[in-house]
Write an enzyme that holds these catalytic residues in place. Structure first.
Site, PDB file in Angstrom:
ATOM      1  N   ASN A 125       0.866  -1.180   0.000  1.00 55.95           N
ATOM      2  CA  ASN A 125       0.000   0.000   0.000  1.00 55.95           C
ATOM      3  C   ASN A 125       0.906   1.235   0.000  1.00 55.95           C
ATOM      4  O   ASN A 125       1.479   1.590   1.025  1.00 55.95           O
ATOM      5  CB  ASN A 125      -0.888  -0.026   1.256  1.00 55.95           C
ATOM      6  CG  ASN A 125      -1.704   1.240   1.418  1.00 55.95           C
ATOM      7  OD1 ASN A 125      -1.780   2.061   0.492  1.00 55.95           O
ATOM      8  ND2 ASN A 125      -2.306   1.414   2.584  1.00 55.95           N
ATOM      9  N   LYS A 180       0.101   4.329  -0.403  1.00 62.52           N
ATOM     10  CA  LYS A 180      -0.522   5.559   0.109  1.00 62.52           C
ATOM     11  C   LYS A 180      -0.235   6.723  -0.856  1.00 62.52           C
ATOM     12  O   LYS A 180      -0.153   6.511  -2.051  1.00 62.52           O
ATOM     13  CB  LYS A 180      -0.015   5.844   1.518  1.00 62.52           C
ATOM     14  CG  LYS A 180      -0.157   4.611   2.416  1.00 62.52           C
ATOM     15  CD  LYS A 180      -0.023   4.897   3.870  1.00 62.52           C
ATOM     16  CE  LYS A 180      -0.229   3.596   4.630  1.00 62.52           C
ATOM     17  NZ  LYS A 180      -0.358   3.776   6.046  1.00 62.52           N
ATOM     18  N   HIS A 199      -9.934   1.738   4.494  1.00 61.32           N
ATOM     19  CA  HIS A 199      -8.685   1.983   5.235  1.00 61.32           C
ATOM     20  C   HIS A 199      -8.943   3.017   6.333  1.00 61.32           C
ATOM     21  O   HIS A 199      -9.679   3.974   6.124  1.00 61.32           O
ATOM     22  CB  HIS A 199      -7.590   2.472   4.280  1.00 61.32           C
ATOM     23  CG  HIS A 199      -6.234   2.431   4.906  1.00 61.32           C
ATOM     24  ND1 HIS A 199      -5.823   3.368   5.818  1.00 61.32           N
ATOM     25  CD2 HIS A 199      -5.226   1.530   4.803  1.00 61.32           C
ATOM     26  CE1 HIS A 199      -4.602   3.050   6.239  1.00 61.32           C
ATOM     27  NE2 HIS A 199      -4.210   1.944   5.633  1.00 61.32           N
ATOM     28  N   GLU A 219      -7.283   5.394   7.407  1.00 63.04           N
ATOM     29  CA  GLU A 219      -6.960   6.789   7.071  1.00 63.04           C
ATOM     30  C   GLU A 219      -8.137   7.453   6.356  1.00 63.04           C
ATOM     31  O   GLU A 219      -8.295   8.674   6.410  1.00 63.04           O
ATOM     32  CB  GLU A 219      -5.676   6.836   6.218  1.00 63.04           C
ATOM     33  CG  GLU A 219      -4.438   6.598   7.087  1.00 63.04           C
ATOM     34  CD  GLU A 219      -3.239   5.999   6.354  1.00 63.04           C
ATOM     35  OE1 GLU A 219      -3.238   5.965   5.109  1.00 63.04           O
ATOM     36  OE2 GLU A 219      -2.298   5.552   7.055  1.00 63.04           O
ATOM     37  N   GLU A 247      -6.256  -4.298  10.460  1.00 61.66           N
ATOM     38  CA  GLU A 247      -5.231  -3.293  10.696  1.00 61.66           C
ATOM     39  C   GLU A 247      -5.594  -2.475  11.941  1.00 61.66           C
ATOM     40  O   GLU A 247      -6.339  -1.489  11.843  1.00 61.66           O
ATOM     41  CB  GLU A 247      -5.138  -2.334   9.505  1.00 61.66           C
ATOM     42  CG  GLU A 247      -4.712  -2.971   8.215  1.00 61.66           C
ATOM     43  CD  GLU A 247      -4.040  -1.970   7.277  1.00 61.66           C
ATOM     44  OE1 GLU A 247      -2.905  -2.213   6.876  1.00 61.66           O
ATOM     45  OE2 GLU A 247      -4.652  -0.920   6.984  1.00 61.66           O
ATOM     46  N   GLY A 292       1.898   2.543  10.983  1.00 61.41           N
ATOM     47  CA  GLY A 292       2.960   3.545  10.937  1.00 61.41           C
ATOM     48  C   GLY A 292       3.605   3.862  12.277  1.00 61.41           C
ATOM     49  O   GLY A 292       4.319   4.852  12.397  1.00 61.41           O
ATOM     50  N   SER A 313       2.621  -1.682  10.468  1.00 62.24           N
ATOM     51  CA  SER A 313       4.054  -1.731  10.814  1.00 62.24           C
ATOM     52  C   SER A 313       4.742  -3.055  10.485  1.00 62.24           C
ATOM     53  O   SER A 313       5.711  -3.426  11.152  1.00 62.24           O
ATOM     54  CB  SER A 313       4.261  -1.398  12.297  1.00 62.24           C
ATOM     55  OG  SER A 313       3.864  -0.068  12.553  1.00 62.24           O
TER      56      SER A 313
END
Ligand code: PGA
Length: 241
Positions: free
Chosen positions: A6, A8, A94, A96, A163, A169, A202
């Site tokens: 991914n 991003k 996702h 985000e 996730e 991250g 991560s």
């Protein structure tokens, strides 16, 4: 095992050169039964798909519009358009994007529309740190699965990516036993056909040695580490060594 990159909001045309290593690797024996899939930003899907023409690497997008047809939606891209430029997969839900306002019912529409366009869906779910601390993980995952997959009968083209938001991250990953149990919990939500469940958050060439011991995980959704071909390849190699 699936290894999904991914990217991003990173990458430009010069990133294409960095894929040569991965293409070479994808043709080697070391990849074993691994399947590589790249989800670059929209702007690079077409170039990636051309670049991967003679190898087995898959291509996906990171989101799509909930409408499967063309229409007056300035700035958006529907799943049919993605399919048309070579995408086979799409990431939906996702965290985000959930953070920016995508709720379960919008995610449900997006998944239906992507499936209609014959894309495979990587459906992301996961709890926040507060939810985890309040011991709400299972409740949240159940809600996200129930609402996100509402009225979807056939889940054979859906991958679930667990996730935890607090793992994305941050360099922190869940404890092995917790992860094992959560993945089992997710799979058990499905009475008939169990979906493939990926882990994301991560994942790195360092922690893969521990993650790979968790035997109910079907692959990984990899953000940061996937933008570096060497690190991405290392993750795959270490999974099988
Ligand atoms: P990360 O991202 O590997 O950089 O934590 C994973 C993701 O957001 O899919």
């Amino acid at each position: 095992m699936y290894f999904i990159a991914n990217w991003k909001m990173y990458g430009n045309l010069s990133s294409l050169n960095s894929l040569d290593k991965v293409i070479k690797f994808s043709k080697s024996k070391e990849i074993n039964k691994g399947r590589l899939i790249y989800c670059p930003p929209y702007t690079l899907i077409s170039s990636f798909s051309k670049k991967f023409q003679n190898c087995q690497i898959g291509i996906g997008a990171q989101n799509c519009h909930e409408n499967d047809d063309y229409g007056p939606h300035t700035g958006f891209i529907n799943p049919r358009m993605l399919k048309n430029i070579g995408a086979q997969f799409v990431i939906i839900g996702h965290s985000e994007n959930r953070k920016k306002g995508e709720n379960d019912s919008l995610i449900n529409l997006k998944i239906k529309s992507a499936l209609k366009a014959k894309l495979k869906v990587i459906f992301c779910i996961g709890e926040t740190l507060i939810e985890k601390k309040r011991k709400k993980t299972r409740l949240i995952l159940s809600r996200q699965i129930k609402n996100g997959l509402k009225n979807i009968k056939n889940n054979s083209n859906i991958f679930i990516a667990y996730e935890p938001v607090w793992a994305i991250g941050t360099g922190i990953i869940p404890k092995s036993n917790d992860l094992l149990k959560t993945v089992e919990f997710i799979k058990n939500k499905f009475k008939k056909k169990k979906p493939r469940v990926l882990y994301g958050g991560s994942v790195s060439s360092e922690n893969i040695k521990n993650l790979k011991k968790i035997n109910n995980i079907d692959g990984y959704l990899i953000g940061g580490a996937s933008q570096n071909s060497k690190k991405f390849i290392d993750i795959v190699k270490k999974t099988y060594s």
